[in-house]
Design a protein around this motif. Structure first.
Motif, PDB file in Angstrom:
ATOM      1  N   ARG A  53       0.922  -1.230   0.016  1.00  0.00           N
ATOM      2  CA  ARG A  53       0.018  -0.021  -0.082  1.00  0.00           C
ATOM      3  C   ARG A  53       0.835   1.154   0.032  1.00  0.00           C
ATOM      4  N   LYS A  54       0.469   2.339  -0.613  1.00  0.00           N
ATOM      5  CA  LYS A  54       1.289   3.372  -0.803  1.00  0.00           C
ATOM      6  C   LYS A  54       1.164   4.178   0.605  1.00  0.00           C
ATOM      7  N   LEU A  55       2.220   4.844   0.793  1.00  0.00           N
ATOM      8  CA  LEU A  55       1.984   5.768   2.146  1.00  0.00           C
ATOM      9  C   LEU A  55       2.501   7.029   1.538  1.00  0.00           C
ATOM     10  N   ALA A  56       3.277   7.178   0.718  1.00  0.00           N
ATOM     11  CA  ALA A  56       3.500   8.495  -0.080  1.00  0.00           C
ATOM     12  C   ALA A  56       4.509   8.385  -1.190  1.00  0.00           C
ATOM     13  N   LEU A  97       7.176   5.667  -1.424  1.00  0.00           N
ATOM     14  CA  LEU A  97       7.152   4.906  -0.036  1.00  0.00           C
ATOM     15  C   LEU A  97       6.023   3.895   0.094  1.00  0.00           C
ATOM     16  N   TYR A  98       6.374   2.714   0.356  1.00  0.00           N
ATOM     17  CA  TYR A  98       5.268   1.655   0.226  1.00  0.00           C
ATOM     18  C   TYR A  98       5.300   1.091   1.575  1.00  0.00           C
ATOM     19  N   ILE A  99       4.097   0.605   1.989  1.00  0.00           N
ATOM     20  CA  ILE A  99       3.869  -0.444   3.294  1.00  0.00           C
ATOM     21  C   ILE A  99       3.900  -1.733   2.519  1.00  0.00           C
ATOM     22  N   TRP A 100       4.509  -2.429   3.245  1.00  0.00           N
ATOM     23  CA  TRP A 100       4.699  -3.955   2.616  1.00  0.00           C
ATOM     24  C   TRP A 100       3.295  -4.711   3.659  1.00  0.00           C
ATOM     25  N   THR A 113      17.516  -1.451   4.775  1.00  0.00           N
ATOM     26  CA  THR A 113      16.691  -0.451   4.033  1.00  0.00           C
ATOM     27  C   THR A 113      17.522   0.538   3.487  1.00  0.00           C
ATOM     28  N   PHE A 124      17.747   4.134   0.953  1.00  0.00           N
ATOM     29  CA  PHE A 124      17.101   5.117   0.547  1.00  0.00           C
ATOM     30  C   PHE A 124      17.675   6.122  -0.651  1.00  0.00           C
ATOM     31  N   ASP A 143      16.539   9.298  -3.287  1.00  0.00           N
ATOM     32  CA  ASP A 143      15.561  10.245  -3.526  1.00  0.00           C
ATOM     33  C   ASP A 143      15.411  10.307  -4.990  1.00  0.00           C
ATOM     34  N   GLU A 144      14.919   9.471  -5.409  1.00  0.00           N
ATOM     35  CA  GLU A 144      14.384   9.653  -7.066  1.00  0.00           C
ATOM     36  C   GLU A 144      13.698  10.747  -7.426  1.00  0.00           C
ATOM     37  N   PRO A 183       9.856   8.853  -8.577  1.00  0.00           N
ATOM     38  CA  PRO A 183       9.452   7.438  -8.019  1.00  0.00           C
ATOM     39  C   PRO A 183       8.252   7.010  -8.737  1.00  0.00           C
ATOM     40  N   ARG A 192      11.764   5.034  -3.299  1.00  0.00           N
ATOM     41  CA  ARG A 192      12.614   5.619  -2.908  1.00  0.00           C
ATOM     42  C   ARG A 192      13.389   4.941  -1.784  1.00  0.00           C
ATOM     43  N   GLU A 193      12.385   4.319  -0.881  1.00  0.00           N
ATOM     44  CA  GLU A 193      13.058   3.427   0.291  1.00  0.00           C
ATOM     45  C   GLU A 193      12.979   1.876  -0.175  1.00  0.00           C
TER      46      GLU A 193
END
Lengths: 563, 563
Positions: A33-36, A39-42, A137, A139, A141-142, A145, A153-154
């Motif tokens: 799921r997208k957080l920003a 940046l994704y939540i697995w 992890t 990072f 900064d593409e 993204p 990015r992460e």
């Protein structure tokens, strides 16, 4: 594992901003799921797959003799300045000020930190060689993204750093790592290729990439039909051209009023595109340079940037072109410039005779151009992309495929260790700068790359080793008939006892929805336990890649998994 | 595992900046190396211990029904602003601007991100309850990082977030997590206590902490001899005082020319310290407040901050004290202020009669003070620290011990879910804000805390479950005698086959150095294989905690590990 106890949530909608198949399928399967932006939540499902990849990478690194360590994700600027990479990495490096205004970055890779550890930890050649790896992890900064976790990015990366007294030892470990990587991707069940690569911002002497082959891959890979030669387009080299033919035509100016491309000029003149020459105007610190490639070739920006004096070049602007050539784009060429200029010709251009270039005069080109006669002999370099059908240096023919980079190995040599003064005492008690290798695998990217390579209209098709579960036992109406549930639980236990990562779908969904879920999330093997089947003493088995289900008795079913 | 293939490097020196035993021992054992202030590299040895803790935590979380997920470490400011924590967390929150000037933080905890995941993922009460956990690197920008990984800026934490339709369900999961935590710390082999806690910046309704008991612990823990009552000093409550005695003395002003402390005044007057009252002047948004605690008590700043209107109070400056009381520190009291003031008396102060306070006049105190007669009845609250020997509410007596906080569980209620609009549809199809719990374990801190609790002059003493290896087989002169090496390898294989995490020390060190290393790094069991021993058919066994080694035959040795 019972799916009623596991959080699983698939969706039917395809999000509009997901351009790539793997991105869409990971969202639909509920893996991320997208957080920003970037940046994704697995989700639990996604993480299950990620961890399987992580475990295989860890095992093969350990089998290859590497030892795991871990450096902080947040690293001080001073360390990165010592190697010159604070600047070199550019805006991809996420820079951070702490509460005391000290400056740090979020590690996008860890050569500096690893060398710092080595200089604290290693003092004698007797401690060498050693290869430290971590799974951590990172990072970057593409600037744009996209593609989900493919270019997040992460992201999760395995990075390893080896230390050596001499270059031979480094080469041995480099070969050892290449072999370990091949085992990793083989165990993961992926179709992959190792290719020669440009070492880019990491630097060093030699480097190779590992790519998962997929039509959607961002990288073009070049293979020879005649050997094992394989290279990233960035670094791929075709065979050198044959000798130049003798001049046959007279120099002549031709009217090309609206013909601003090689294609248009060739069509107007009725000649092969390969008889024309493309002129690319660039600016370097030392001034203006005109780079020439054949009309049917593309300039390779990385190769061009490696020509002496062209490091960090940029495209020239119209004003700069007017000043140096006295003309405008579409009609440029090496003849009659407004000011003396440096000309760099691709090897194939240097081998041409009777060719066509822009006249440096709007509306005109010049044909019948010959080196030595009309122009001084040029400065020659390989500055073009190889292309499908080119002759390979080993006699074969070059083919082009698409790949997704998932691994990269480098012989760094001594640049980092020298900059950070990472030395050990040799046998004679003399301080020696260590040689370094570094070895990366994009763990989270592998998940997306595997999907790009393995999917169909129904969803993901995981290779067994990466699947969230190898087999799911689907229970029809688990609440209606206890004997069906009991039989399914019994089968689950037998599958697990046989060493399979198996789960029971006891969520109580209707068969169609349940099967669609299990297909979408890519489970390689499905077994259905139903009242009717039990009455007949059979289970319905279907491989994810098969078009039909089979009715099997218990022995037949277990035999399927025995191989 | 052969130690010659594992990177191990102990040192004899004790770094001067390492104040804490665990910090010194982790550096000496070579478990960590400093990269920058509060940022540590984990060596292979250190990481091996860290991973053992991580694995036990993961297993017990999974056994308790939680499912693993992972949120990004970098999180958008907007999400933290929605809950008000962008401000509330203060400078401990590491703030980051990306290349597009968008603002993020490095996650110190993840209530917001977990609630964001829940609102994307959960839509129906049927998906509840669910408990998502992760094991992830966190960052807190400590103002004074110290004590090694005990208070590092970057650290490894297990954090879990549960979601519920109703409070009863939240309470059940909270109890479930408490039980899981108790299993974690029991399996780790640590002496720990669960105590009631203040919920601090995380907030919520109820919270409890898990502490590893150690003399060097930063936290004071309060226990009752009469029950299971245990609380962090921040939250500990003693029994309420008995009824107030009747006034017996007349009010009188006494000269105290140099007596600025309760101790000095009590000594001068020849009375018990508990007959004096300490006045603490603070400023709140609404103005000046005088807080009173008994002379032998300490004010509890957290309790004081919870009194209505005292949230975010600060100590008053001398000018403010002069304005409101007309005096200066050392002689303050609730009588005769220069301006009307608010007075908050601790419960024990409110129960006093014939007590002594400052006169608000330099060089004077007032004795024989009584509530109701000389002063209006005060506003009463529990604003003091409990102390050793206090009566407990349950009839026992309070004892104080030191602890290191390694776990914390919270009933958050609905504050986060409300702020982020994380709702599900209930059985009636009505949207309901979910109740949340959150549950943290400091994985990297546990490693340091275990050392604080378990060490001696020779080094670390790991509980079996956390040890880098449970047993190390030491080979004397491995290169001189092949039969000794072979016997040691054979024993290693047998120990491993018996399920022990065993290693072979084949580094070829002299026995004294080898034994010192194995003791320093805290291996619980050591077996020595020597030529002399083999000739006699014996192995030398020594437990890390034993003062003497024992000579055992093979069966006797294996029996040691059978329990």
């Amino acid at each position: 594992m019972r799916l009623s106890q596991f959080h699983l949530r698939t969706t039917k909608e395809t999000p509009s901003d997901a351009e790539l198949t793997s991105h869409r399928l990971m969202l639909r399967a509920g893996m991320i799921r997208k957080l920003a932006s970037g940046l994704y939540i697995w989700s639990p499902l996604g993480l299950r797959v990620l961890r399987k990849v992580e475990r295989i990478v860890r095992e093969e690194m350990e089998n290859a003799g590497a030892v795991e360590f871990q450096v902080p994700t947040i690293q001080p600027k001073e360390l990165w300045e010592a190697t010159g990479r604070w600047e070199k990495f550019g805006p991809q490096l996420l820079k951070i000020k702490d509460r005391k205004d000290q400056v740090f970055c979020y590690s996008p890779t860890a050569e500096e930190a690893a060398a710092d550890f080595a200089r604290q930890e290693l003092s004698s050649y007797k401690q060498l060689p050693v290869n430290f790896f971590q799974i951590q992890t990172k990072f970057r900064d593409e600037i744009r993204p996209r593609f989900g976790v493919m270019r997040a990015r992460e992201f999760l990366m395995k990075d390893a750093y080896s230390f050596h007294l001499d270059d031979e030892c480094l080469v041995r470990e480099y070969e050892n790592m290449k072999a370990a990587y091949a085992r990793v991707f083989t165990r993961l069940g992926l179709d992959f290729r190792m290719v020669q690569a440009d070492s880019g911002a990491i630097g060093g002497d030699a480097s190779q990439e590992f790519h998962v082959i997929a039509d959607s891959g961002e990288d073009a890979l070049v293979f020879s039909t005649g050997s094992d030669y394989a290279a990233n387009m960035e670094a791929a080299v075709a065979a050198a051209p044959g000798p130049r033919a003798a001049a046959g035509e007279a120099l002549r100016k031709v009217e090309t009023p609206t013909q601003k491309t090689c294609e248009a000029v060739a069509a107007l003149l009725g000649i092969e595109l390969s008889r024309t020459v493309k002129s690319i105007a660039v600016m370097t610190e030392a001034g203006f340079v005109l780079a020439l490639v054949r009309g049917d070739h593309d300039v390779n920006e990385i190769k061009l940037g490696k020509v002496d004096g062209l490091q960090g070049y940029r495209m020239a602007g119209e004003a700069e072109i007017a000043t140096h050539l006295g003309s405008e784009p579409g009609f440029l060429g090496p003849l009659n410039p407004a000011q003396p200029i440096r000309v760099v010709a691709d090897r194939d251009v240097a081998a041409m005779a009777d060719f066509v270039v822009g006249a440096n005069e709007v509306g005109f080109h010049i044909a019948g151009v010959n080196w030595g006669r009309d122009l001084p002999e040029p400065e020659v370099a390989d500055i073009r992309n190889a292309k499908e059908g080119d002759r390979a240096a080993d006699g074969g023919e070059l083919r082009v495929a698409r790949g997704i980079e998932v691994g990269h190995v480098f012989q760094l040599g001594r640049q980092y260790a020298q900059a950070l003064n990472a030395t050990v005492l040799d046998e004679n008690g003399k301080a020696q700068v260590m040689a370094m290798g570094c070895y990366g695998i994009g763990i989270s990217r592998i998940v997306a790359a595997a999907i790009e390579q393995n999917h169909d209209d129904a969803g993901i098709i995981w290779p067994d080793a990466m699947a969230p579960w190898q087999v799911v036992v689907c229970v029809i109406n688990p609440k209606q008939d206890e004997s069906v549930s009991a039989a399914a639980a019994d089968l689950l236990a037998e599958l697990q006892a046989a060493g399979l990562d198996a789960a029971l779908d006891d969520r109580g969904l209707r068969p169609g929805n349940m099967f669609a879920d299990i297909e979408l999330i890519g489970v390689p093997h499905r077994v259905v336990v139903s009242e009717r089947g039990l009455a007949a003493g059979t289970f319905e088995y279907r491989a994810r890649t098969a078009s039909e289900a089979e009715s099997l008795d218990r022995a037949g079913l277990m035999a399927k998994f025995a191989k």
